[in-house]
Design an enzyme around this catalytic site. Structure first.
Site, PDB file in Angstrom:
ATOM      1  N   HIS A  52       0.597  -1.433   0.036  1.00 36.51           N
ATOM      2  CA  HIS A  52       0.085   0.135  -0.133  1.00 36.51           C
ATOM      3  C   HIS A  52       0.901   1.213  -0.046  1.00 36.51           C
ATOM      4  O   HIS A  52       0.490   2.242  -0.443  1.00 36.51           O
ATOM      5  CB  HIS A  52      -1.025  -0.153   1.250  1.00 36.51           C
ATOM      6  CG  HIS A  52      -1.981   1.109   1.148  1.00 36.51           C
ATOM      7  ND1 HIS A  52      -2.992   1.012   0.266  1.00 36.51           N
ATOM      8  CD2 HIS A  52      -1.991   2.042   1.803  1.00 36.51           C
ATOM      9  CE1 HIS A  52      -3.702   2.083   0.575  1.00 36.51           C
ATOM     10  NE2 HIS A  52      -3.238   2.814   1.438  1.00 36.51           N
ATOM     11  N   TYR A  55       4.406   0.293  -3.070  1.00 36.59           N
ATOM     12  CA  TYR A  55       4.200   0.055  -4.414  1.00 36.59           C
ATOM     13  C   TYR A  55       5.222  -0.963  -5.070  1.00 36.59           C
ATOM     14  O   TYR A  55       5.641  -0.776  -6.348  1.00 36.59           O
ATOM     15  CB  TYR A  55       4.089   1.423  -5.333  1.00 36.59           C
ATOM     16  CG  TYR A  55       2.861   2.134  -5.035  1.00 36.59           C
ATOM     17  CD1 TYR A  55       1.679   2.175  -5.798  1.00 36.59           C
ATOM     18  CD2 TYR A  55       3.169   3.197  -4.162  1.00 36.59           C
ATOM     19  CE1 TYR A  55       0.556   2.955  -5.257  1.00 36.59           C
ATOM     20  CE2 TYR A  55       1.978   4.127  -3.763  1.00 36.59           C
ATOM     21  CZ  TYR A  55       0.939   3.902  -4.290  1.00 36.59           C
ATOM     22  OH  TYR A  55      -0.314   4.696  -4.159  1.00 36.59           O
ATOM     23  N   LYS A  94      -6.798  13.583  -6.748  1.00 42.54           N
ATOM     24  CA  LYS A  94      -6.365  12.547  -6.701  1.00 42.54           C
ATOM     25  C   LYS A  94      -7.347  11.486  -6.326  1.00 42.54           C
ATOM     26  O   LYS A  94      -8.441  11.675  -5.776  1.00 42.54           O
ATOM     27  CB  LYS A  94      -5.382  12.279  -5.421  1.00 42.54           C
ATOM     28  CG  LYS A  94      -4.639  11.097  -5.392  1.00 42.54           C
ATOM     29  CD  LYS A  94      -3.771  11.155  -4.166  1.00 42.54           C
ATOM     30  CE  LYS A  94      -2.781   9.905  -4.084  1.00 42.54           C
ATOM     31  NZ  LYS A  94      -1.730   9.674  -3.176  1.00 42.54           N
ATOM     32  N   HIS A  98     -10.462   2.703  -0.687  1.00 42.76           N
ATOM     33  CA  HIS A  98     -10.616   2.379   0.812  1.00 42.76           C
ATOM     34  C   HIS A  98     -11.293   0.763   0.667  1.00 42.76           C
ATOM     35  O   HIS A  98     -12.440   0.615   1.445  1.00 42.76           O
ATOM     36  CB  HIS A  98     -11.098   3.317   1.653  1.00 42.76           C
ATOM     37  CG  HIS A  98     -10.674   3.705   2.972  1.00 42.76           C
ATOM     38  ND1 HIS A  98     -10.952   3.957   4.074  1.00 42.76           N
ATOM     39  CD2 HIS A  98      -9.052   3.820   3.009  1.00 42.76           C
ATOM     40  CE1 HIS A  98     -10.162   4.050   4.976  1.00 42.76           C
ATOM     41  NE2 HIS A  98      -8.916   3.945   4.472  1.00 42.76           N
ATOM     42  N   HIS A 100     -10.533  -2.615   1.528  1.00 44.36           N
ATOM     43  CA  HIS A 100     -10.472  -3.627   2.682  1.00 44.36           C
ATOM     44  C   HIS A 100     -11.191  -3.206   3.758  1.00 44.36           C
ATOM     45  O   HIS A 100     -12.260  -3.926   4.314  1.00 44.36           O
ATOM     46  CB  HIS A 100      -8.866  -3.974   2.981  1.00 44.36           C
ATOM     47  CG  HIS A 100      -8.385  -4.759   2.101  1.00 44.36           C
ATOM     48  ND1 HIS A 100      -8.494  -4.720   0.634  1.00 44.36           N
ATOM     49  CD2 HIS A 100      -7.752  -5.970   2.081  1.00 44.36           C
ATOM     50  CE1 HIS A 100      -7.756  -5.685   0.111  1.00 44.36           C
ATOM     51  NE2 HIS A 100      -7.242  -6.573   0.902  1.00 44.36           N
ATOM     52  N   ARG A 119      -7.986  15.174   2.702  1.00 46.40           N
ATOM     53  CA  ARG A 119      -6.774  15.522   3.219  1.00 46.40           C
ATOM     54  C   ARG A 119      -5.610  15.596   2.106  1.00 46.40           C
ATOM     55  O   ARG A 119      -4.739  16.499   2.187  1.00 46.40           O
ATOM     56  CB  ARG A 119      -6.270  14.683   4.515  1.00 46.40           C
ATOM     57  CG  ARG A 119      -7.248  14.962   5.572  1.00 46.40           C
ATOM     58  CD  ARG A 119      -6.628  14.301   6.874  1.00 46.40           C
ATOM     59  NE  ARG A 119      -6.594  13.239   6.674  1.00 46.40           N
ATOM     60  CZ  ARG A 119      -7.686  12.131   7.091  1.00 46.40           C
ATOM     61  NH1 ARG A 119      -8.957  12.532   7.206  1.00 46.40           N
ATOM     62  NH2 ARG A 119      -7.618  10.697   7.008  1.00 46.40           N
ATOM     63  N   GLN A 317      -7.865   9.260  12.347  1.00 46.26           N
ATOM     64  CA  GLN A 317      -8.092  10.322  11.230  1.00 46.26           C
ATOM     65  C   GLN A 317      -7.961  11.757  11.608  1.00 46.26           C
ATOM     66  O   GLN A 317      -7.829  11.940  12.801  1.00 46.26           O
ATOM     67  CB  GLN A 317      -9.769   9.901  10.604  1.00 46.26           C
ATOM     68  CG  GLN A 317      -9.739   8.617  10.257  1.00 46.26           C
ATOM     69  CD  GLN A 317      -9.060   8.419   8.982  1.00 46.26           C
ATOM     70  OE1 GLN A 317      -9.527   8.947   7.707  1.00 46.26           O
ATOM     71  NE2 GLN A 317      -7.930   7.846   9.002  1.00 46.26           N
ATOM     72  N   ASP A 498      -5.353   7.769 -11.334  1.00 44.31           N
ATOM     73  CA  ASP A 498      -6.016   6.222 -11.681  1.00 44.31           C
ATOM     74  C   ASP A 498      -5.984   5.665 -10.202  1.00 44.31           C
ATOM     75  O   ASP A 498      -5.055   6.099  -9.251  1.00 44.31           O
ATOM     76  CB  ASP A 498      -5.013   5.715 -12.557  1.00 44.31           C
ATOM     77  CG  ASP A 498      -3.652   5.491 -12.105  1.00 44.31           C
ATOM     78  OD1 ASP A 498      -3.319   4.859 -11.061  1.00 44.31           O
ATOM     79  OD2 ASP A 498      -2.960   6.074 -12.612  1.00 44.31           O
ATOM     80  N   GLY A 535      -2.252   8.977  -8.336  1.00 45.84           N
ATOM     81  CA  GLY A 535      -3.210   7.755  -8.426  1.00 45.84           C
ATOM     82  C   GLY A 535      -2.779   6.690  -7.140  1.00 45.84           C
ATOM     83  O   GLY A 535      -2.003   7.228  -5.970  1.00 45.84           O
ATOM     84  N   SER A 538      -4.065  -0.444  -5.681  1.00 48.56           N
ATOM     85  CA  SER A 538      -4.789  -1.458  -4.669  1.00 48.56           C
ATOM     86  C   SER A 538      -4.722  -2.822  -5.201  1.00 48.56           C
ATOM     87  O   SER A 538      -5.413  -3.176  -5.966  1.00 48.56           O
ATOM     88  CB  SER A 538      -6.345  -0.907  -4.213  1.00 48.56           C
ATOM     89  OG  SER A 538      -6.751  -1.930  -3.324  1.00 48.56           O
TER      90      SER A 538
END
Length: 739
Positions: A52, A55, A94, A98, A100, A119, A317, A498, A535, A538
């Site tokens: 995550h 990459y 962007k 989210h 999972h 954010r 958060q 993306d 982008g 996932s």
């Protein structure tokens, strides 16, 4: 009393495996450190080297994307992409997943997805002005699907509505391939001054590191790691890794952040997203080529006895990390107090090149930054060419003898049925700048650039069944459809973000899908001058070894320089002539016609001729700008007749259509050839449009006229009310338990 011996303590190598680090990755850590890491250090490595955050399976292939262009101010590598929209203004946007968290706890998973993507945008200095989402759910008959739909939609609406940012566009699909792993992709678009963009790299040593926003709790610990592994039967036990959001705290955070930036006190800034305080501090110091020391005892905490490990890996958060200019701490505290936010100076930048964490007076982490960011693992995963569906001939396509029934089945299927039930839960007009949204008969959402005549057009697109059938062509089509949707409202397509959603990259077949989809997307971006500026990837979206359909979602932004020249398909008038731009060759592979009418999921998807896309779209934008095109709708799922239904229902006027080709009526009506648009023009202009198309080497044909209250076509005749009922009833009935 039990006499069983206590379980032996796990070794660091065993902990590494539990945290998602492979044995060879752990060995690399040992080699680079020259020692064994402690538990805090191992936790830092585990999140920064997770799929995550790093990459590691996709970076090699993401380099294929074009990332520059005449309007690109900032491409991939920052929190969001930045494009120039003239007059000293910039658009920042962007998209992120989210997935999972939303499957495990749908309301909070979706809500915090919205909060997190906002954010990413306002941390660069932009005020969020629009939200989009791309949602993929399982088969409607699956026992979890209705609950997931309800929770996700409530979460998106609950968060976005409370913060006060309109949700203006999106897409929602249903397929059994998402039964065990739904997709929730959220996109945010913001506006900023082009000379006031804020970046995350720490500029110099000796500067104070300030934490502000909500207090840190234990929610979301190892969220980034959880997002980097596949699901199993015990996935719902992972609820503690799902973050909990507070949209009212987010609103305060937006205002405080933008005011802090306007004060001139900010030297660098980063939101705390995936991997929380770890990723924000590592990225800020690492990008600046510096070091950073943090005193964790000073971190605002909402729970007692939190450990250093918990504080560093929490994904609580509504939190930010800023590096302030020398002596500007008091300015920051004044602003944070005004907005009721917790804040503390928790550290300082330095020249060490390390991240050093202090807790209860002791150093609990001392790691070199380079291996955490720049030198994270990079894999060239083995891959094989994906299996491709064969081309279908017209003889391969079964014939329906009831076009009325076929069309009603298509427009009432879960993918094509009206999503009004969803839209009505989203505030689409807060901020008073929304010009068009998903419910108003336009191919893209549109928001005014306040105080100007400009507007931003925004869309999200992907056709997973095409990507499944041929990842390369499907990847091209996702980009081309986004470009076409912006074109259809009169916007100049500028750039994309993306969200590449796939299964496990450790399977050569899945890695092949990833590689070839990226190849197709990259080619489309190059040919359409449509660069990628941000982008998210996932991966590991699968359950018990079963992968989702490959879903590379494209979010796109375009510019309309004068919003009075925008167009939709909701104002077609009786007597106007209907012209089809683009050639219909009869592409029926992987079509909704086959799937919904005959239950067949087969055949190569439609080919994407990028030169044709560009040529046809350029003509359409010219017709819109000149005022000749009174209505425009691009053709996609369900072909000509499905698009015609959209026009009829949005404009409340019938269409009388004909088949001017030698193709069979069902093929011409339901083929899903690309690069096509339905346009409505005044009768006096029709011959001029045909002439302009011929001059531009664009295939165009008059196929009908608007008028009456029926949609009619060879062998088909349906009234507006029959169409509306078929289109509108499925989703509300389903959510009420009636379907």
């Amino acid at each position: 009393m039990s006499t069983a011996a206590p379980a032996p303590a796990k070794s660091m190598a065993e902990n590494a495996l539990e945290y998602g680090l492979k044995a060879d990755e752990y060995q690399v850590i040992l080699d680079r450190l020259g020692r064994e890491p402690n538990d805090v250090e191992l936790g830092v490595y585990s999140v920064m080297w997770s799929e995550h955050c790093s990459y590691k399976s996709s970076r090699l292939h993401l380099r294929k994307f074009p990332v520059t262009g005449p309007r690109v101010i900032c491409g991939p590598g920052e929190n969001a992409g930045v494009i120039d929209i003239d007059d000293g203004q910039a658009c920042i946007f962007k998209m992120e997943s989210h997935n999972h968290p939303s499957f495990i706890e749908p309301y909070q998973g979706a809500a915090t997805g919205v909060g997190g993507i906002m954010r990413d945008v306002f941390t660069m200095g932009a005020r969020p002005v629009a939200l989009l989402n791309a949602l993929r759910f399982g088969d409607p008959s699956h026992p979890k699907t209705r609950r997931l739909v309800e929770g996700v939609v409530s979460g998106i609406g609950g968060y976005g509505n409370c913060v006060g940012v309109p949700t203006v566009a999106g897409e929602t699909n249903f397929h059994a391939g998402y039964n065990g792993n739904i997709l929730v992709n959220a996109m945010c678009v913001g506006l900023a001054d082009a000379d006031k963009i804020f970046y995350s790299a720490a500029p110099e040593p000796g500067l104070p590191v300030v934490y502000f926003g909500s207090k840190t709790g234990r929610d979301g610990i190892h969220g980034a790691t959880m997002a980097s592994v596949e699901f199993s039967e015990d996935s719902e036990e992972k609820r503690p890794t799902v973050q909990v959001g507070d949209p009212f705290a987010e609103k305060l955070l937006i205002e405080a952040t933008l005011e802090l930036m306007a004060s001139g006190a900010v030297a660098a800034i980063q939101d705390m997203g995936a991997a929380g305080l770890t990723s924000s501090s590592v990225e800020m110091a690492g990008k600046g080529g510096l070091g950073i020391t943090l005193d964790l005892d000073k971190v605002p905490q909402r729970e007692t006895n939190m450990t250093a490990y918990e504080m560093m890996l929490s994904e609580s958060q509504e939190r930010m990390l800023a590096i302030l200019k020398p002596g500007r701490e008091e300015d920051g505290y004044r602003i944070f107090k005004k907005w009721g936010l917790d804040a503390a100076v928790i550290g300082e930048t330095n020249t060490s090149g390390h991240i050093v964490l202090k807790y209860k007076g002791e150093v609990v982490c001392d790691l070199p930054l380079a291996p955490l960011s720049d030198d994270a693992p990079l894999y060239d995963r083995p891959w094989v060419e994906p299996a491709q569906e064969p081309e279908l001939t017209e003889a391969d396509v079964p014939v329906t003898h009831d076009l009325n029934d076929a069309l009603l089945k298509i427009i009432s299927c879960p993918d094509e049925a009206s999503k009004r039930w969803l839209w009505e839960q989203y505030d689409r007009h807060v901020m008073a700048d929304t010009l068009a949204d998903s419910s108003t008969g336009h191919d893209a959402g549109m928001v005014r650039v306040h105080g100007t005549k400009k507007a931003l057009a925004v869309t999200s697109d992907c056709t997973p069944r095409y990507v499944q059938a041929n990842p390369y062509e499907g990847g091209k089509q996702a980009v081309a459809e986004a470009w076409r949707n912006l074109t259809a409202v009169g916007a100049e397509p500028i750039a994309i973000t993306d969200n590449l959603n796939f299964g496990s990259p450790e399977k050569p077949e899945t890695m092949g899908q990833i590689v070839r989809a990226i190849d197709g997307m990259a080619e489309a971006c190059r040919e359409l001058s449509f660069p990628v500026v941000s982008g998210n990837v996932s991966l590991y979206n699968e359950t018990n070894g079963v992968s989702i359909p490959p879903t590379p979602t494209v979010g796109a932004v375009g510019l309309i320089k004068d919003y009075d020249q925008r167009v939709g398909f909701n104002k077609v008038q009786p007597g106007q002539v209907i012209i089809l731009i683009g050639e219909t060759k009869g592409e029926m592979g992987s079509s909704l016609y086959l799937r919904e009418v005959f239950g067949i999921e087969a055949g190569a998807p439609p080919k994407v001729d990028l030169a044709c896309e560009k040529n046809n779209g350029t003509l359409v934008r010219r017709l819109i700008k000149s005022g000749v095109a009174k209505g425009v709708h691009d053709l996609s799922d369900g072909g000509l007749l499905s698009a015609a239904v959209d026009v009829v229902l949005a404009s409340k006027v019938g269409l009388q259509l004909k088949n001017p080709t030698e193709l069979a009526d069902h093929v011409f009506g339901f083929a899903e050839d690309q690069a096509r648009y339905l346009i409505a023009v005044d009768e006096a202009s029709a011959h001029l449009v045909i002439a302009q198309a011929a001059e531009a080497d664009v295939h165009a044909a008059v196929i009908g006229v608007a008028g009456g209250t029926d949609l009619s076509y060879t062998g088909l005749s349906l009234g507006i009310e029959a169409l509306r009922k078929a289109h509108e009833d499925w989703l509300p009935n389903y959510m009420a338990g009636k379907a």
